[in-house]
Scaffold this motif. Structure first.
Motif, PDB file in Angstrom:
ATOM      1  N   THR A  89       6.701  -1.390  -8.826  1.00 34.84           N
ATOM      2  CA  THR A  89       7.002   0.046  -8.847  1.00 34.84           C
ATOM      3  C   THR A  89       6.092   0.821  -9.785  1.00 34.84           C
ATOM      4  O   THR A  89       5.813   2.003  -9.565  1.00 34.84           O
ATOM      5  CB  THR A  89       8.463   0.249  -9.251  1.00 34.84           C
ATOM      6  N   ARG A  90       5.611   0.179 -10.836  1.00 40.40           N
ATOM      7  CA  ARG A  90       4.765   0.888 -11.790  1.00 40.40           C
ATOM      8  C   ARG A  90       3.313   1.006 -11.321  1.00 40.40           C
ATOM      9  O   ARG A  90       2.607   1.953 -11.697  1.00 40.40           O
ATOM     10  CB  ARG A  90       4.796   0.178 -13.151  1.00 40.40           C
ATOM     11  N   THR A  91       2.858   0.081 -10.525  1.00 44.71           N
ATOM     12  CA  THR A  91       1.428   0.058 -10.171  1.00 44.71           C
ATOM     13  C   THR A  91       1.120   0.580  -8.779  1.00 44.71           C
ATOM     14  O   THR A  91      -0.023   0.939  -8.504  1.00 44.71           O
ATOM     15  CB  THR A  91       0.894  -1.376 -10.271  1.00 44.71           C
ATOM     16  N   ARG A  92       2.099   0.621  -7.877  1.00 41.36           N
ATOM     17  CA  ARG A  92       1.754   0.936  -6.483  1.00 41.36           C
ATOM     18  C   ARG A  92       1.240   2.355  -6.298  1.00 41.36           C
ATOM     19  O   ARG A  92       0.420   2.620  -5.411  1.00 41.36           O
ATOM     20  CB  ARG A  92       2.970   0.701  -5.584  1.00 41.36           C
ATOM     21  N   GLN A  93       1.690   3.290  -7.134  1.00 44.92           N
ATOM     22  CA  GLN A  93       1.211   4.667  -6.986  1.00 44.92           C
ATOM     23  C   GLN A  93      -0.255   4.801  -7.384  1.00 44.92           C
ATOM     24  O   GLN A  93      -0.917   5.759  -6.992  1.00 44.92           O
ATOM     25  CB  GLN A  93       2.079   5.590  -7.841  1.00 44.92           C
ATOM     26  N   HIS A  94      -0.765   3.845  -8.144  1.00 46.26           N
ATOM     27  CA  HIS A  94      -2.176   3.890  -8.579  1.00 46.26           C
ATOM     28  C   HIS A  94      -3.088   3.078  -7.653  1.00 46.26           C
ATOM     29  O   HIS A  94      -4.292   3.329  -7.628  1.00 46.26           O
ATOM     30  CB  HIS A  94      -2.305   3.334 -10.001  1.00 46.26           C
ATOM     31  N   THR A  95      -2.542   2.120  -6.946  1.00 47.37           N
ATOM     32  CA  THR A  95      -3.403   1.141  -6.268  1.00 47.37           C
ATOM     33  C   THR A  95      -3.394   1.211  -4.746  1.00 47.37           C
ATOM     34  O   THR A  95      -4.401   0.890  -4.113  1.00 47.37           O
ATOM     35  CB  THR A  95      -2.984  -0.276  -6.680  1.00 47.37           C
ATOM     36  N   GLU A 134       2.235   6.002   1.391  1.00 45.50           N
ATOM     37  CA  GLU A 134       0.897   6.036   0.800  1.00 45.50           C
ATOM     38  C   GLU A 134      -0.192   5.782   1.833  1.00 45.50           C
ATOM     39  O   GLU A 134      -1.311   6.281   1.717  1.00 45.50           O
ATOM     40  CB  GLU A 134       0.794   4.979  -0.305  1.00 45.50           C
ATOM     41  N   LEU A 135       0.125   5.001   2.863  1.00 43.29           N
ATOM     42  CA  LEU A 135      -0.894   4.639   3.860  1.00 43.29           C
ATOM     43  C   LEU A 135      -1.080   5.711   4.926  1.00 43.29           C
ATOM     44  O   LEU A 135      -2.173   5.841   5.483  1.00 43.29           O
ATOM     45  CB  LEU A 135      -0.519   3.314   4.520  1.00 43.29           C
ATOM     46  N   LEU A 136      -0.045   6.459   5.256  1.00 43.98           N
ATOM     47  CA  LEU A 136      -0.156   7.444   6.334  1.00 43.98           C
ATOM     48  C   LEU A 136      -1.194   8.527   6.057  1.00 43.98           C
ATOM     49  O   LEU A 136      -1.953   8.895   6.965  1.00 43.98           O
ATOM     50  CB  LEU A 136       1.215   8.068   6.608  1.00 43.98           C
TER      51      LEU A 136
END
Length: 879
Positions: A89-95, A134-136
């Motif tokens: 949850t902490r890293t997915r918004q950056h990666t 994030e992918l759309l």
């Protein structure tokens, strides 16, 4: 260089991650991946520092050097594997977005694979919705390779986790825009994603995006869908961490019910688009009822068309639609079929718009629609059938079965047939399994319809039974199909194999026969289930006064007294009679032991721990001989307490329960094997039938080809014969022509005076020209161009080979004094002499002969003219 490397290795990992030298970064990623793999948990300091500094991973996955980027992705996968939900949850918004834009389109296969694995871990550790969100947006990227790589990653995600885990609505809505992309690779990847979604959703996914595609795109997708349509339903290959935990709990509980429930839930995937409810009452005509009562059918139809436009919304707000429904029901009896069809369309739109809220209007409209099915026109029955399907979608088969049953007994064959087809559609679309009573009613009505005179009705009844068989299974339908003959069973079997249903009957698991309540306390011998039941024994064993070191025999004390029937039967026989006869017993096998076999399990010692070994020894225990005969009165009540009133020891009863459960399991396995064998036999027979049909079709095709070849050979021979006949006829025609020309020459009359003929022909044809180029006379005699023209005419004119024309011309000239006067001088003011060939034409009997004769005469005259012109030119030269 070596000293520099030692300095780099001494740097902390975060500093090496952001170092300007790519080799340092690469080595830092490799070291971090090893440390993550050796960490014990997410609380490890190495893992903790990267969880707190989550933004550092953005530069790792977006490394400019492809070699370092590959190792960075490996480090990220190792980190996510140990960091758990918190690290995800902490890293997915950056990666995630960086992975999609820079890692998925990588030219290195290993880097691309690691990028997809990182996305898989992000989905697995928490939930897939943030990853899809994030992918759309990446699907709108300017670079086609980025879009194609993202579509490929989405395809792999759905293939691994399925549409039950990953919500497909947002992706389906984005597909039409992707199909309009100019790059063919993007469109190809979009097709792969669509086919993968079709494997999970089938036709239910089309309403979300199908209408926005071009017809050619729809045709291409249909061809791709046909290839996977008959594949078995896919299964989820990769589980979320939450699903893995639930599965472990279910396996620890020792049952497969969780797996079955999961499969049942996968069959129901919500693909309904989200719409806002629309209030349609302002658009409905205020004089709706008055116009429906009009005597003109056009007024009634126009009113219903206005209502249809008002109801054309995917979601309709709830309101009082009773008046509308009464008008629709009345329109079902209208004499004009256009009014009926429009009313049916209105019912369909209203039922689709209200959905489950339309159920309260079902009783008012379903009966009239079913009665109107008597129409034989296909367009009308299609509209009525669509309305019935929409009504059924808002209710269930239990509510509709009464009306359907009445119409299945209708005297009109058309109503009966269309109602049967409606019942088939209901069974195929329902998600609720019919009850046993409903199955019986449907099976009885369908069995009666199998004897109808119309073949279509019999086939529809067989399809009902086959579809019902598919839902309920062999065991439930066996009793309803036993009385049918083999031909009908075969027909029903065909429909059973071809039917596609959404509901599946699953019988409830049979509970073990009383193994859960009374006996568990008597199974202490190392059985795992008995360990859980041990804790309940002291509660039931509280009344017995003597404390036991082992809790196993405790439940044996209150059990006989807790059952009134057992205490009444056990006390008089074993409790009262035993003390009175114990003093006279000498042998263990005589007296009471022979009368009551239950005494054989009683423990002889007078101590309190005697009941413990009794169950282990069984009937071959110590017997009555081991009991002291001097103390018969001390244990009058202990004997029935230690006995098992049923005549079986605890171990034997436990073994019997286990054997019963084993027998039940074996029966179920046997039933499953039988059903599987039946299914395989049916498949074998079907394949044999298909093989025979293919052989027959092949033989028919071979015979047809041979017949065509025979016809072709005959046609060729006929053509050659006809060609030969035509050649013969042509030769015969040529021969007749030559014969006719000879006869014409032989019978032709002698030519008339040549000069008169020339003048006559000249005057009658109006050929006195003023030009000198044709070699004719002008008003002043011979012109300057006359000689040249006549010379050309003479050179170009035909001459007779025998010189006959020339001799005739010479004779004519000599008879006139050797000169030819101009035609103006001789013929001016006088009518021309009669034509030379008039009498000849009138005397001919045949038109063909006359034509040939005249042609010969004209030829002769031309020859004479030519000779005459030659003579004239010669004299003119002399002058």
């Amino acid at each position: 260089m070596a000293d520099g490397e030692e300095d780099f290795s001494a740097l902390p990992l975060p500093d090496r991650f952001v170092h300007k030298n790519w080799k340092v970064r690469k080595e830092g990623y490799e070291v971090a991946a090893k440390e993550f793999s050796l960490a014990a948990s997410e609380s490890d300091p190495v893992v903790r520092q990267f969880i707190q500094d989550a933004g550092i991973w953005k530069g790792v996955v977006g490394d400019a050097n492809v070699a370092a980027q590959q190792e960075g992705l490996a480090a990220l996968c190792s980190f996510l594997d140990i960091a758990g939900t918190q690290g995800c949850t902490r890293t997915r918004q950056h990666t995630v977005s960086v992975i999609a834009e820079k890692c998925l389109p990588s030219t290195r296969a290993a880097a691309k694979q690691k990028a997809v694995e990182a996305l898989m871990l992000y989905v697995e550790l928490d939930k897939p919705d943030p990853i899809i969100e994030e992918l759309l947006p990446v699907l709108s990227n300017k670079q086609p390779k980025v879009i194609a790589a993202t579509l490929d990653a989405l395809t792999q995600l759905y293939h691994a986790y399925g549409c039950k885990t990953i919500e497909p609505k947002s992706v389906l809505k984005a597909l039409p825009k992707i199909y309009g992309h100019a790059d063919k690779n993007v469109r190809a990847k979009a097709q792969e994603l669509t086919v993968e979604l079709y494997r999970w959703l089938k036709e239910a996914m089309k309403p979300l995006f199908w209408a926005e595609l071009k017809p050619i795109q729809q045709q291409d997708l249909d061809k791709l869908f046909d290839k996977v349509k008959d594949e078995p339903p896919p299964k989820q290959e990769r589980l979320l961490r939450s699903q893995q935990a639930a599965k472990e709990v279910a396996m620890a509980a020792g049952g497969d019910d969780e797996v079955e429930e999961e499969e049942e839930e996968e069959a129901v995937i919500d693909l309904e688009p989200e719409y806002d409810p629309v209030d349609v009452f302002p658009k409905i005509p205020q004089d709706y009822t008055e116009k429906l009562n009009s005597s003109k059918w056009k007024d009634r139809k126009e009113t219903l068309e206005e209502v249809q436009k008002a109801l054309n919304h995917p979601l309709i707000a709830e309101g009082p639609f009773d008046e509308l429904i009464r008008g629709f029901a009345k329109s079902m009896k209208d004499a004009n079929i256009s009014v009926v069809m429009t009313a049916a369309n209105c019912v369909e739109l209203l039922a689709h718009g209200l959905r489950k809220k339309f159920a309260k209007y079902r009783s008012q409209i379903m009966g009239p629609i079913l009665e109107r099915l008597k129409e034989k026109k296909q367009t009308v029955t299609d509209a009525l059938g669509a309305a019935l399907d929409a009504v059924f979608a808002s209710t269930n088969i239990t509510e509709c079965l009464e009306d359907i049953s009445e119409c299945l007994k209708h005297k009109n064959p058309q109503v009966k047939l269309e109602t049967t087809r409606f019942l088939i559609r209901c069974l195929k679309t329902t998600r609720e399994v019919p009850s046993v009573a409903e199955v019986k009613a449907i099976a009885e009505l369908s069995t009666k319809l199998l004897t109808e005179s119309q073949e279509t009705q019999r086939a529809a009844a067989a399809e009902v039974l086959g579809t019902l068989w598919k839902i309920m299974g062999d065991r439930m339908m066996g009793t309803h199909l036993d009385g049918l003959d083999e031909i009908r069973k075969t027909k029903i079997k065909e429909f059973y194999e071809a039917a596609e249903v959404k509901a599946k009957y699953k019988p409830k698991p049979v509970a073990p026969p009383k193994a859960a309540a009374p006996p568990p306390g008597k199974r202490p011998v190392g059985k795992k289930p008995a360990l859980g039941m041990k804790k309940k024994a002291p509660v039931a064993a509280a009344p017995p006064p003597p404390p036991r070191e082992e809790p196993e025999p405790a439940p044996l004390i209150p059990k006989p007294t807790s059952r009134p029937g057992v205490s009444k039967l056990g006390a008089p026989k074993s409790g009262l009679a035993a003390p009175s006869r114990l003093g006279g017993l000498k042998k263990p096998g005589s007296g009471l032991a022979a009368l009551s076999p239950r005494k054989s399990v009683v423990s002889p010692p007078p101590e309190e721990e005697a009941p413990i070994p009794a169950p282990k020894l069984g009937l071959a225990g110590r017997g009555l001989a081991g009991r002291p005969l001097g103390k018969p009165q001390l244990e009058p009540m202990q004997a029935p307490v230690a006995q098992v009133p049923s005549g079986l020891s605890a171990v034997e009863r436990a073994e019997m329960d286990e054997l019963r459960a084993e027998v039940e399991r074996l029966r179920r396995q046997n039933e499953d094997i039988r059903s599987e064998r039946t299914y395989l036999n049916s498949q074998i027979s079907e394949l044999q039938n298909q093989n025979a049909q293919l052989i027959e079709d092949h033989t028919r095709d071979v015979l047809s080809i041979k017949a065509k070849e025979t016809q072709l050979v005959r046609a060729r021979s006929d053509y050659e014969a006809a060609e030969q006949t035509v050649q013969n006829q042509r030769r015969e025609v040529d021969r007749l022509k030559r014969e006719l020309s000879r006869q014409v020459r032989a019978t032709s009359p002698p030519p008339a005076d040549l000069v008169e003929q020339i003048y006559t022909d000249t005057n009658s044809n109006g050929r006195y020209a003023e030009s000198n180029t044709n070699g004719r006379y002008n008003d002043s005699g011979y012109g300057s161009q006359g000689a040249y023209g006549r010379t050309r005419g003479l050179a170009s004119g035909p001459l007779s080979p025998n010189g006959e024309g020339r001799d005739s011309a010479m004779s004519s000239i000599s008879s006139r004094g050797g000169r030819v006067s101009p035609p103006e001088a001789n013929t001016g003011g006088m009518e021309p002499p009669p034509r030379l060939f008039e009498p000849t034409r009138q005397s001919q009997a045949s038109v063909g002969a006359e034509s040939w004769k005249r042609a010969a005469e004209v030829t002769q005259n031309l020859k004479q003219r030519i000779e005459m012109m030659k003579v004239s030119l010669g004299e003119f030269g002399k002058v």
